[in-house]
Design an enzyme around this catalytic site. Structure first.
Site, mmCIF file in Angstrom:
data_model
loop_
_atom_site.group_PDB
_atom_site.id
_atom_site.type_symbol
_atom_site.label_atom_id
_atom_site.label_comp_id
_atom_site.label_asym_id
_atom_site.label_seq_id
_atom_site.Cartn_x
_atom_site.Cartn_y
_atom_site.Cartn_z
ATOM 1 C CE1 TYR A 137 -23.825 -8.519 -6.922
ATOM 2 C CE2 TYR A 137 -25.889 -9.754 -7.093
ATOM 3 C CZ TYR A 137 -24.628 -9.587 -6.533
ATOM 4 O OH TYR A 137 -24.173 -10.483 -5.578
ATOM 5 C CB SER B 147 -24.584 -13.882 -7.137
ATOM 6 O OG SER B 147 -25.954 -13.748 -6.799
HETATM 7 N N1 NAP Z 1 -24.760 -11.372 0.789
HETATM 8 C C1 NAP Z 1 -25.415 -11.952 -0.212
HETATM 9 O O1 NAP Z 1 -26.629 -12.144 -0.142
HETATM 10 C C2 NAP Z 1 -24.654 -12.435 -1.429
HETATM 11 C C3 NAP Z 1 -25.321 -13.321 -2.294
HETATM 12 C C4 NAP Z 1 -24.652 -13.780 -3.425
HETATM 13 C C5 NAP Z 1 -23.374 -13.351 -3.695
HETATM 14 N N2 NAP Z 1 -22.752 -12.486 -2.841
HETATM 15 C C6 NAP Z 1 -21.399 -12.053 -3.198
HETATM 16 O O2 NAP Z 1 -20.511 -12.350 -2.144
HETATM 17 C C7 NAP Z 1 -19.418 -11.439 -2.157
HETATM 18 C C8 NAP Z 1 -19.179 -10.917 -0.746
HETATM 19 O O3 NAP Z 1 -20.326 -10.187 -0.340
HETATM 20 P P1 NAP Z 1 -20.826 -10.097 1.191
HETATM 21 O O4 NAP Z 1 -22.198 -10.638 1.226
HETATM 22 O O5 NAP Z 1 -19.813 -10.637 2.128
HETATM 23 O O6 NAP Z 1 -20.982 -8.513 1.312
HETATM 24 P P2 NAP Z 1 -20.275 -7.425 2.212
HETATM 25 O O7 NAP Z 1 -20.348 -7.786 3.638
HETATM 26 O O8 NAP Z 1 -20.856 -6.133 1.741
HETATM 27 O O9 NAP Z 1 -18.730 -7.527 1.782
HETATM 28 C C9 NAP Z 1 -18.247 -7.007 0.576
HETATM 29 C C10 NAP Z 1 -16.732 -7.065 0.636
HETATM 30 O O10 NAP Z 1 -16.210 -6.490 -0.572
HETATM 31 C C11 NAP Z 1 -15.281 -5.468 -0.226
HETATM 32 N N3 NAP Z 1 -15.336 -4.383 -1.205
HETATM 33 C C12 NAP Z 1 -16.429 -3.693 -1.612
HETATM 34 N N4 NAP Z 1 -16.077 -2.724 -2.474
HETATM 35 C C13 NAP Z 1 -14.727 -2.813 -2.606
HETATM 36 C C14 NAP Z 1 -13.761 -2.077 -3.344
HETATM 37 N N5 NAP Z 1 -14.108 -1.045 -4.142
HETATM 38 N N6 NAP Z 1 -12.457 -2.426 -3.255
HETATM 39 C C15 NAP Z 1 -12.080 -3.458 -2.448
HETATM 40 N N7 NAP Z 1 -12.950 -4.199 -1.739
HETATM 41 C C16 NAP Z 1 -14.253 -3.866 -1.810
HETATM 42 C C17 NAP Z 1 -15.748 -4.976 1.137
HETATM 43 O O11 NAP Z 1 -14.693 -4.384 1.874
HETATM 44 P P3 NAP Z 1 -14.542 -2.779 2.033
HETATM 45 O O12 NAP Z 1 -15.919 -2.200 2.122
HETATM 46 O O13 NAP Z 1 -13.707 -2.614 3.249
HETATM 47 O O14 NAP Z 1 -13.831 -2.352 0.787
HETATM 48 C C18 NAP Z 1 -16.181 -6.272 1.800
HETATM 49 O O15 NAP Z 1 -15.090 -6.938 2.373
HETATM 50 C C19 NAP Z 1 -19.774 -10.370 -3.183
HETATM 51 O O16 NAP Z 1 -19.092 -10.604 -4.389
HETATM 52 C C20 NAP Z 1 -21.264 -10.560 -3.390
HETATM 53 O O17 NAP Z 1 -21.692 -10.144 -4.667
HETATM 54 C C21 NAP Z 1 -23.364 -12.019 -1.715
#
Ligand code: NAP
Length: 251
Positions: free
Chosen positions: A147, A134
């Site tokens: 985070y 991120s």
């Molecule tokens: N969205 C943003 O603005 C943003 C910005 C920068 C970086 N990111 C990074 O991008 C990545 C993906 O995030 P996203 O935006 O796609 O968010 P999201 O829609 O909330 O997806 C998070 C994913 O992680 C999985 N996950 C969460 N807790 C878990 C656990 N305990 N065990 C296994 N899987 C788990 C979730 O699946 P389940 O809930 O089914 O377990 C889901 O597939 C993350 O690392 C996040 O930090 C996001």
């Protein structure tokens, strides 16, 4: 980039929705057999079915369960450490439990999965590791101590491993998005609206305004970068942070 991953196996953690699902689709579109994992079996099955891949339900906070799943997947050529969570709190409300949860999911689990899969990549003479970090791994944000610490640690791990892996045919890089249109961002919008009394649209606009481009990134833009890093001609891109945030981190 059609066919560049033909014959390769990719593991995308958190591949059931959001950025992970977009990456799973992109890698499958390039010919990889994609394995997705996460907790929600329904989400995972839907993606796996749509890309002719496979799904494993696992809570990455559970080390023994994670090891058991890794033992059943077989050789992996492309590892995308994408699963992650963000929790927002002021310092005095950042509990030990919250700190441990975020650090375990956002950096310790990626470290442990990487450690398990790298030897096979080296032995087979090719591998790609893409860490979804991120821009919070490159700068500080308010109410995000755990985070930001976890994402900085993920980038540190990426840079250190890049040195160790430099004489192999395995590359490791971090992709650093700003706000991306996924459930994680929607949860932040809901939190801001609840705390400030602003409407959801106003809260969303305030997040989008953190980028000089005045918009959130799409999951497909992040997937494009992840796929690009898998290309043969990307083999010199190693230990890097690819920032996709419309210039936000420059402000
Ligand atoms: N969205 C943003 O603005 C943003 C910005 C920068 C970086 N990111 C990074 O991008 C990545 C993906 O995030 P996203 O935006 O796609 O968010 P999201 O829609 O909330 O997806 C998070 C994913 O992680 C999985 N996950 C969460 N807790 C878990 C656990 N305990 N065990 C296994 N899987 C788990 C979730 O699946 P389940 O809930 O089914 O377990 C889901 O597939 C993350 O690392 C996040 O930090 C996001």
């Amino acid at each position: 980039m059609q066919g560049i991953l033909a014959g390769k196996v990719a593991l995308v953690t958190g591949g059931g929705r959001g950025i992970g699902a977009a990456i799973a689709r992109a890698l499958a579109g390039a010919g990889a057999r994609v394995v997705v994992c996460g907790r929600s079996k329904l989400d995972l099955d839907a993606i796996a079915t749509s890309i002719d891949g496979s799904a494993h339900a696992v809570d990455l906070l559970d080390r023994a369960a994670t090891d058991a799943v890794l033992g059943t997947i077989g050789p992996v050529d492309v590892l995308v450490n994408n699963a992650g969570a963000a929790e927002s709190a002021a310092l005095d409300r950042t509990t030990d439990a919250m700190w441990d949860r975020i650090l375990e999911l956002d950096v310790t689990a990626p470290f442990r999965v990487t450690r398990a899969l790298v030897p096979g990549m080296i032995a087979r003479g090719w591998g790609r590791i893409v860490n979804i970090a991120s821009n919070a791994g490159l700068t500080g944000y308010g109410y995000s101590t755990a985070y930001c610490a976890a994402k900085h640690a993920m980038i540190g791990m990426t840079r250190a491993l890049a040195i160790d892996l430099a004489r192999t045919s395995v590359t490791i890089n971090a992709v650093c998005p700003g706000w991306v249109e996924t459930r994680m961002a929607e949860e932040a919008v809901a939190r801001i609206a609840a705390k400030t009394g602003r409407s959801s649209d106003e809260a969303r606009t305030s997040l989008a305004s953190m980028s000089p481009q005045r918009r959130m990134i799409t999951a497909d833009e992040v997937a494009h970068a992840a796929l690009m890093l898998c290309a043969h001609d990307a083999r010199g891109i190693h230990g890097q942070t690819i920032v996709i945030d419309g210039g936000a981190v420059l402000k």
